[in-house]
Scaffold this active site. Structure first.
Site, PDB file in Angstrom:
ATOM      1  N   ASN A  87      40.740  87.587 -26.693  1.00 19.21           N
ATOM      2  CA  ASN A  87      41.525  88.859 -27.079  1.00 19.21           C
ATOM      3  C   ASN A  87      41.113  89.161 -28.653  1.00 19.21           C
ATOM      4  O   ASN A  87      41.435  88.357 -29.353  1.00 19.21           O
ATOM      5  CB  ASN A  87      42.878  89.082 -26.779  1.00 19.21           C
ATOM      6  CG  ASN A  87      43.258  88.993 -25.292  1.00 19.21           C
ATOM      7  OD1 ASN A  87      42.337  89.296 -24.537  1.00 19.21           O
ATOM      8  ND2 ASN A  87      44.435  88.386 -24.893  1.00 19.21           N
ATOM      9  N   HIS A 100      41.959  82.433 -31.213  1.00 21.02           N
ATOM     10  CA  HIS A 100      42.465  81.542 -30.316  1.00 21.02           C
ATOM     11  C   HIS A 100      41.422  81.992 -28.898  1.00 21.02           C
ATOM     12  O   HIS A 100      41.519  83.071 -28.683  1.00 21.02           O
ATOM     13  CB  HIS A 100      43.845  81.589 -29.851  1.00 21.02           C
ATOM     14  CG  HIS A 100      44.226  82.818 -29.807  1.00 21.02           C
ATOM     15  ND1 HIS A 100      44.879  83.550 -30.870  1.00 21.02           N
ATOM     16  CD2 HIS A 100      44.723  83.455 -28.634  1.00 21.02           C
ATOM     17  CE1 HIS A 100      45.382  84.981 -30.286  1.00 21.02           C
ATOM     18  NE2 HIS A 100      45.462  84.838 -28.993  1.00 21.02           N
TER      19      HIS A 100
END
Ligand code: 5GP
Ligand code: ZN
Length: 114
Positions: A87, A100
């Site tokens: 994301n 991440h």
């Protein structure tokens, strides 16, 4: 000292269920899993998002991706399948400003995401 929550996990200052780590990356269980297996794989060195990972060595970025692939395999999901998600930014749904990669596995995942 950087107060970023994932930097603190990378420094082992904040508790997390760590699965593996090396000098560059650390993998740990997401605190709010949305699948039976939900892990996060992060570079230890702080960078806010994929968009801001400028100047990264392609070799480092490549190792990050392959580590995620190998982690999925180690957990036993190579055959059944899994999903890797990054994301990025507000519209991408990113809520933690430290790059991440989500590894989601253990159930059939729907497409497209919301
Ligand atoms: P994002 O929405 O930014 O793509 O994903 C951030 C993820 O980090 C979320 O799935 C959230 O549950 C997870 N998360 C946020 N804070 C913590 C924490 O302190 N520890 C762990 N293990 N996961 C966290
Ligand atoms: Zn950070």
């Amino acid at each position: 000292m950087n107060e970023c929550v994932f930097c603190r996990i990378a420094r082992h200052e904040l508790e997390a269920k760590v699965v593996e780590e090396d000098p560059d990356f650390i993998a740990f269980h997401d605190a709010h899993p949305v699948a039976p297996a939900h892990l996060l794989l992060i570079p230890k060195r702080h960078v806010a998002s994929l968009s801001e990972w400028v100047g990264v060595e392609p070799d480092v970025a490549g190792r990050w991706l392959l580590r995620a692939r190998d982690l999925a395999s180690t957990l036993g999901f190579a055959k059944s399948g899994y999903r890797l998600v990054i994301n990025t930014g507000e519209w991408g749904g990113q809520t933690v400003a430290h790059l991440h990669l989500h590894l989601l596995a253990g159930r059939v995942l729907q497409w497209p995401p919301g």
